[in-house]
Design a protein around this motif. Structure first.
Motif, PDB file in Angstrom:
ATOM      1  N   LEU A  58       0.827  -1.106   0.212  1.00 61.82           N
ATOM      2  CA  LEU A  58      -0.151   0.005   0.006  1.00 61.82           C
ATOM      3  C   LEU A  58       0.689   1.224   0.056  1.00 61.82           C
ATOM      4  CD1 LEU A  58      -2.875  -1.114   2.534  1.00 61.82           C
ATOM      5  CD2 LEU A  58      -3.067  -0.966   0.189  1.00 61.82           C
ATOM      6  N   LEU A  59       2.142   1.048   0.755  1.00 63.53           N
ATOM      7  CA  LEU A  59       2.905   2.285   0.830  1.00 63.53           C
ATOM      8  C   LEU A  59       3.688   2.659  -0.380  1.00 63.53           C
ATOM      9  CD1 LEU A  59       4.200   1.768   4.363  1.00 63.53           C
ATOM     10  CD2 LEU A  59       2.565   3.715   3.585  1.00 63.53           C
ATOM     11  N   PRO A  60       3.699   3.840  -0.988  1.00 63.43           N
ATOM     12  CA  PRO A  60       4.335   4.285  -2.184  1.00 63.43           C
ATOM     13  C   PRO A  60       5.683   4.438  -1.833  1.00 63.43           C
ATOM     14  CG  PRO A  60       2.966   6.192  -1.343  1.00 63.43           C
ATOM     15  CD  PRO A  60       2.693   5.218  -0.370  1.00 63.43           C
ATOM     16  N   GLY A  61       6.587   4.198  -2.891  1.00 62.76           N
ATOM     17  CA  GLY A  61       7.961   4.717  -2.797  1.00 62.76           C
ATOM     18  C   GLY A  61       8.354   5.905  -1.991  1.00 62.76           C
ATOM     19  N   SER A  62       7.633   6.753  -2.877  1.00 65.36           N
ATOM     20  CA  SER A  62       7.512   8.038  -2.113  1.00 65.36           C
ATOM     21  C   SER A  62       6.589   8.803  -2.374  1.00 65.36           C
ATOM     22  CB  SER A  62       8.927   8.862  -2.374  1.00 65.36           C
ATOM     23  OG  SER A  62       8.746   9.209  -3.972  1.00 65.36           O
ATOM     24  N   PHE A  63       6.059   9.475  -1.083  1.00 66.95           N
ATOM     25  CA  PHE A  63       4.876  10.107  -1.151  1.00 66.95           C
ATOM     26  C   PHE A  63       4.784  11.524  -2.206  1.00 66.95           C
ATOM     27  CE2 PHE A  63       3.114   8.015   2.273  1.00 66.95           C
ATOM     28  CZ  PHE A  63       1.710   7.777   2.149  1.00 66.95           C
ATOM     29  N   ASN A  64       3.972  11.472  -3.262  1.00 62.60           N
ATOM     30  CA  ASN A  64       4.230  12.644  -3.951  1.00 62.60           C
ATOM     31  C   ASN A  64       2.886  13.037  -4.564  1.00 62.60           C
ATOM     32  OD1 ASN A  64       3.609  12.045  -6.795  1.00 62.60           O
ATOM     33  ND2 ASN A  64       5.534  10.692  -6.325  1.00 62.60           N
ATOM     34  N   PHE A  65       2.606  14.419  -4.568  1.00 62.53           N
ATOM     35  CA  PHE A  65       1.240  14.842  -4.763  1.00 62.53           C
ATOM     36  C   PHE A  65       1.039  15.288  -6.348  1.00 62.53           C
ATOM     37  CE2 PHE A  65       1.587  14.940  -0.301  1.00 62.53           C
ATOM     38  CZ  PHE A  65       0.071  14.880   0.065  1.00 62.53           C
ATOM     39  N   ASP A  66       2.147  14.981  -7.364  1.00 63.84           N
ATOM     40  CA  ASP A  66       2.058  15.293  -8.579  1.00 63.84           C
ATOM     41  C   ASP A  66       0.991  14.832  -9.222  1.00 63.84           C
ATOM     42  OD1 ASP A  66       4.430  16.015  -8.143  1.00 63.84           O
ATOM     43  OD2 ASP A  66       5.665  14.382  -9.316  1.00 63.84           O
ATOM     44  N   ASN A  67       0.163  13.476  -9.010  1.00 67.71           N
ATOM     45  CA  ASN A  67      -0.914  12.991  -9.569  1.00 67.71           C
ATOM     46  C   ASN A  67      -2.076  14.065  -9.265  1.00 67.71           C
ATOM     47  OD1 ASN A  67       0.319  10.656 -10.596  1.00 67.71           O
ATOM     48  ND2 ASN A  67      -0.241   9.896  -8.491  1.00 67.71           N
ATOM     49  N   TYR A  68      -2.114  14.776  -8.129  1.00 63.12           N
ATOM     50  CA  TYR A  68      -3.032  15.513  -7.607  1.00 63.12           C
ATOM     51  C   TYR A  68      -3.031  16.737  -8.623  1.00 63.12           C
ATOM     52  CZ  TYR A  68      -4.888  12.564  -4.045  1.00 63.12           C
ATOM     53  OH  TYR A  68      -5.323  11.599  -3.389  1.00 63.12           O
ATOM     54  N   VAL A  69      -1.900  17.179  -8.763  1.00 63.76           N
ATOM     55  CA  VAL A  69      -1.792  18.611  -9.546  1.00 63.76           C
ATOM     56  C   VAL A  69      -2.065  18.434 -10.886  1.00 63.76           C
ATOM     57  CG1 VAL A  69       0.125  20.164 -10.342  1.00 63.76           C
ATOM     58  CG2 VAL A  69       0.259  19.169  -7.973  1.00 63.76           C
ATOM     59  N   THR A  70      -1.531  16.986 -11.388  1.00 63.57           N
ATOM     60  CA  THR A  70      -1.902  16.966 -12.833  1.00 63.57           C
ATOM     61  C   THR A  70      -3.557  16.659 -13.124  1.00 63.57           C
ATOM     62  OG1 THR A  70      -0.152  15.116 -12.708  1.00 63.57           O
ATOM     63  CG2 THR A  70      -0.817  15.669 -14.886  1.00 63.57           C
ATOM     64  N   GLY A  71      -4.008  15.924 -12.270  1.00 68.84           N
ATOM     65  CA  GLY A  71      -5.222  15.567 -12.349  1.00 68.84           C
ATOM     66  C   GLY A  71      -6.375  16.713 -12.091  1.00 68.84           C
ATOM     67  N   TRP A  72      -6.037  17.480 -11.149  1.00 69.05           N
ATOM     68  CA  TRP A  72      -6.894  18.710 -10.925  1.00 69.05           C
ATOM     69  C   TRP A  72      -7.193  19.695 -12.025  1.00 69.05           C
ATOM     70  CZ3 TRP A  72     -10.010  19.406  -7.112  1.00 69.05           C
ATOM     71  CH2 TRP A  72     -10.671  20.729  -6.661  1.00 69.05           C
ATOM     72  N   LYS A  73      -6.170  19.467 -13.166  1.00 75.15           N
ATOM     73  CA  LYS A  73      -6.301  20.350 -14.176  1.00 75.15           C
ATOM     74  C   LYS A  73      -7.513  20.052 -15.112  1.00 75.15           C
ATOM     75  CE  LYS A  73      -1.296  21.359 -14.672  1.00 75.15           C
ATOM     76  NZ  LYS A  73      -0.204  20.497 -15.030  1.00 75.15           N
ATOM     77  N   GLY A  74      -7.944  18.825 -14.849  1.00 77.58           N
ATOM     78  CA  GLY A  74      -8.969  18.473 -15.520  1.00 77.58           C
ATOM     79  C   GLY A  74      -8.880  17.971 -17.007  1.00 77.58           C
ATOM     80  N   PHE A  75      -9.894  18.526 -17.704  1.00 75.09           N
ATOM     81  CA  PHE A  75      -9.903  18.282 -19.476  1.00 75.09           C
ATOM     82  C   PHE A  75     -10.997  19.198 -20.007  1.00 75.09           C
ATOM     83  CE2 PHE A  75     -13.159  15.903 -17.779  1.00 75.09           C
ATOM     84  CZ  PHE A  75     -14.414  15.994 -18.548  1.00 75.09           C
ATOM     85  N   ALA A  76     -10.698  19.338 -21.326  1.00 78.68           N
ATOM     86  CA  ALA A  76     -11.348  20.381 -21.905  1.00 78.68           C
ATOM     87  C   ALA A  76     -11.496  21.558 -21.435  1.00 78.68           C
ATOM     88  CB  ALA A  76     -13.032  19.819 -22.064  1.00 78.68           C
ATOM     89  N   GLY A  77     -10.168  22.184 -20.849  1.00 85.22           N
ATOM     90  CA  GLY A  77     -10.079  23.455 -20.423  1.00 85.22           C
ATOM     91  C   GLY A  77     -10.814  23.809 -19.158  1.00 85.22           C
ATOM     92  N   PHE A  78     -11.396  22.644 -18.490  1.00 85.49           N
ATOM     93  CA  PHE A  78     -12.086  22.923 -17.044  1.00 85.49           C
ATOM     94  C   PHE A  78     -11.224  21.989 -16.047  1.00 85.49           C
ATOM     95  CE2 PHE A  78     -15.323  23.720 -20.557  1.00 85.49           C
ATOM     96  CZ  PHE A  78     -15.689  25.093 -19.762  1.00 85.49           C
ATOM     97  N   SER A  79     -11.030  22.899 -15.062  1.00 79.66           N
ATOM     98  CA  SER A  79     -10.295  22.062 -13.918  1.00 79.66           C
ATOM     99  C   SER A  79     -11.267  21.564 -13.075  1.00 79.66           C
ATOM    100  CB  SER A  79      -9.510  23.008 -13.030  1.00 79.66           C
ATOM    101  OG  SER A  79     -10.137  23.560 -12.121  1.00 79.66           O
ATOM    102  N   PHE A  80     -10.924  20.503 -12.154  1.00 81.25           N
ATOM    103  CA  PHE A  80     -11.742  20.050 -11.419  1.00 81.25           C
ATOM    104  C   PHE A  80     -12.496  20.599 -10.410  1.00 81.25           C
ATOM    105  CE2 PHE A  80     -10.697  15.707 -12.935  1.00 81.25           C
ATOM    106  CZ  PHE A  80     -11.766  14.972 -12.820  1.00 81.25           C
TER     107      PHE A  80
END
Lengths: 290, 301
Positions: A58-80
């Motif tokens: 369950l534990l990641p190699g290192s905790f990073n929040f990059d996924n949240y930053v990338t994901g939050w951008k959303g799609f079609a020009g609209f962020s989450f």
């Protein structure tokens, strides 16, 4: 005397042992049951490569929040941020309507006499059992006539006419309030409206809260109605946005998907943790009184 | 004074309607009227852009005789219901029996085990499931722990894809479990005490006391889950999209496709009505047979 003592001790030991075994088993079972969710939430802190390697840990190699930053951008020009705002709006407005209208209708069923009451009560039970999928096509045609497609109206307006499950729940609670209270209030010159607003409403707080929680969670999870009626990304709620976000055409950034999926269940999770008591009682109440 | 009473009575009568009116209007406008409309549309060809064209029984005839996918989706849904509903209820009952034992942690266990039910139908979990059961997914990794070195594409095989959805359904046993737990609490303790005095074993107590006393709860859960099972949509729509080879094409998904992808709304309405009749008949059958196996302690009031 001594024998008795050892017998007692061995019996106690057995009791402790079964208790320990019991808890070990239930904890292990619970862990297995929520492992998939834990794996997803922890996966949201892993790199996509780590997720794809299907490492069970369950534990990641290192905790990073990059996924949240990338994901939050959303799609079609609209962020989450947009999608969360939309969901919050739809859920709040729907919930207010569903809770209040259901309480009003429940009072009518529980305390008032009117013609064809039995018929309407059966209709209410039927509406509880009739699934949305059966109604979706004719409702779509109807709302299309109204020119409501693409707006939130088809999602929100039907909520303002009482929801079977919540009506039923409130009726159960109102029936538990002694009628003497109503009578006394009537003597004091309160009208039915007054009795409802000043006597009944404060006393059914817990079923109102239960209705509100369920309504909010169901609306939050609702996917089909949003899929049917909303056609612009700018108006998508989180559920629908997540589906499009995860479509292969948008790419397969599993890390970002897991991050947004985890975020999407966060509000439900928080409500669940803080309001657990009401949920459990509500579910139990519907099953028992049938 | 008298006139006061009279107006009071009058306003009481009026008030009654004021209270139930939202439901009466809502039921008529959003349920009764659409249902009737859908019955009418089921005898027409209708694509929403042009006026509906009356075609008699054509939709039904086509459905039953000339649409293999209709039967395929019906069969897939039946298969799903037949396995997922009993297994989910069985799981719910077993876990409820497990948690019925009073302990300080039971609230915590209950919460943890109810959680999958809360989020299980969300898009988030659908995404998770896709990854979990992929050929290089976690499920295969778990199997390899037990020595089974496999890389089965669970979602890509005709014989296994539907089972990933059935497993997802069983996993959401939480709300049935809570209802069972509440039902178990209602069984009077003295029944067990009397049975213990009579020397009954735990097994006998379960079959002779727990199960009969719980039968109304089982009945309630069964009806609920049956309807839910037939109406499953999101799982198939998002996780498998009916693939592979339509082996997970749920009835509701096919109905959705017909209506909103191919714009055959009349056909969709016919499908919806067929489903209403099937589910309605099954529910009615359960209600009729309940006298034989559901035990009600007191008569209905």
């Amino acid at each position: 005397m001594k024998q008795q003592k050892t017998e007692l001790a061995s019996r106690q030991l057995r009791k402790v042992l079964t208790t320990v075994l019991y808890h070990c088993f239930v904890i292990a079972f619970s862990f297995v049951m929520i492992y998939p969710v834990l794996w997803m939430v922890m996966g949201s802190f892993k790199s996509t490569n780590e997720i794809m390697s299907s490492d069970l840990s369950l534990l990641p190699g290192s905790f990073n929040f990059d996924n949240y930053v990338t994901g939050w951008k959303g799609f079609a020009g609209f962020s989450f941020a947009t999608f969360f705002k939309n969901s919050l709006f739809i859920c709040t407005v729907s919930t207010i309507g569903a809770v209040f209208s259901s309480a009003v209708v429940a009072f009518g069923f529980a305390r008032c006499q009117f013609r064809m009451k039995k018929f309407w009560f059966s209709a209410m039970l039927l509406s509880m059992m009739l699934p949305f999928q059966v109604l979706m096509i004719p409702q779509y045609i109807m709302f299309n006539h109204f020119g409501w497609i693409g707006s939130y109206l088809p999602l929100i307006v039907p909520q303002y006419f009482g929801q079977g499950f919540f009506i039923f729940l409130n009726i159960q609670f109102i029936k538990g309030i002694p009628r003497d209270l109503d009578e006394a209030a009537k003597m004091d010159g309160l009208s039915s409206y007054g009795i409802f607003a000043r006597i009944i409403m404060p006393l059914i707080k817990s079923s109102l809260v239960t209705s509100a929680i369920f309504s909010f969670m169901w609306r939050w999870d609702d996917f089909l109605a949003a899929l049917l009626y909303l056609n612009k990304p700018s108006s998508y709620p989180v559920s629908l946005a997540l589906k499009l976000f995860s479509d292969p055409s948008t790419g397969s950034d599993w890390g970002a998907m897991f991050a947004m999926a985890s975020l999407s269940i966060l509000p439900i999770f928080v409500i669940f943790l803080t309001m657990q008591k009401y949920l459990v009682e509500g579910i139990a109440a519907t099953g028992i009184k049938n | 004074m008298r006139s006061g009473i009279v107006t009071g009575l009058k306003s009481d009568k009026v008030a009654a309607y004021v209270f139930v009116l939202p439901f009466i209007i809502g039921f008529t406008a959003f349920i009764l009227f659409p249902m009737l409309m859908s019955l009418v549309f089921s005898f027409t060809r209708y694509n929403i852009l042009t006026a509906p064209e009356f075609t008699g029984l054509d939709n039904y005839v086509k459905m039953f005789t000339d649409d293999p996918l209709f039967w395929k989706s019906f069969q897939v849904t039946m298969y799903y219901v037949v396995f997922s509903v009993p297994l989910r209820l069985l799981m719910a009952l077993l876990v409820a029996l497990l948690l019925a034992r009073p302990s300080r942690l039971s609230g915590f266990y209950r919460a943890v085990l109810y959680l999958p039910s809360i989020i299980g139908s969300s898009v988030a979990v659908a995404i998770l499931w896709k990854r979990f059961f992929a050929s290089d997914g976690v499920f295969n990794s778990i199997l390899s722990l037990t020595g089974l070195e496999v890389s089965i594409p669970w979602l890509g095989r005709v014989d296994t894809a539907i089972w990933t959805l059935i497993i997802l359904s069983i996993w959401q046993f939480g709300s049935s479990m809570l209802i069972f737990l509440a039902g178990l609490k209602q069984i009077p303790q003295y029944l067990y005490e009397a049975a213990t005095i009579d020397g009954a074993s735990g097994w006998t107590k379960f079959w002779k006391i727990t199960l009969p006393m719980l039968s109304p709860t089982i009945f309630f859960n069964l009806i609920n889950q049956l309807i839910n099972g037939f109406m499953a949509f999101t799982q198939s729509y998002i996780i498998t999209e009916g693939k592979p080879l339509n082996s997970t094409l749920f009835y509701t998904v096919y109905m959705y496709q017909n209506s909103f992808k191919y714009s055959k709304l009349g056909y969709g309405c016919a499908m919806a009505w067929f489903m209403v009749i099937v589910v309605g008949t099954l529910t009615a059958l359960l209600f009729i047979t309940q006298k034989r196996w559901v035990y009600y302690e007191t008569t209905e009031d």
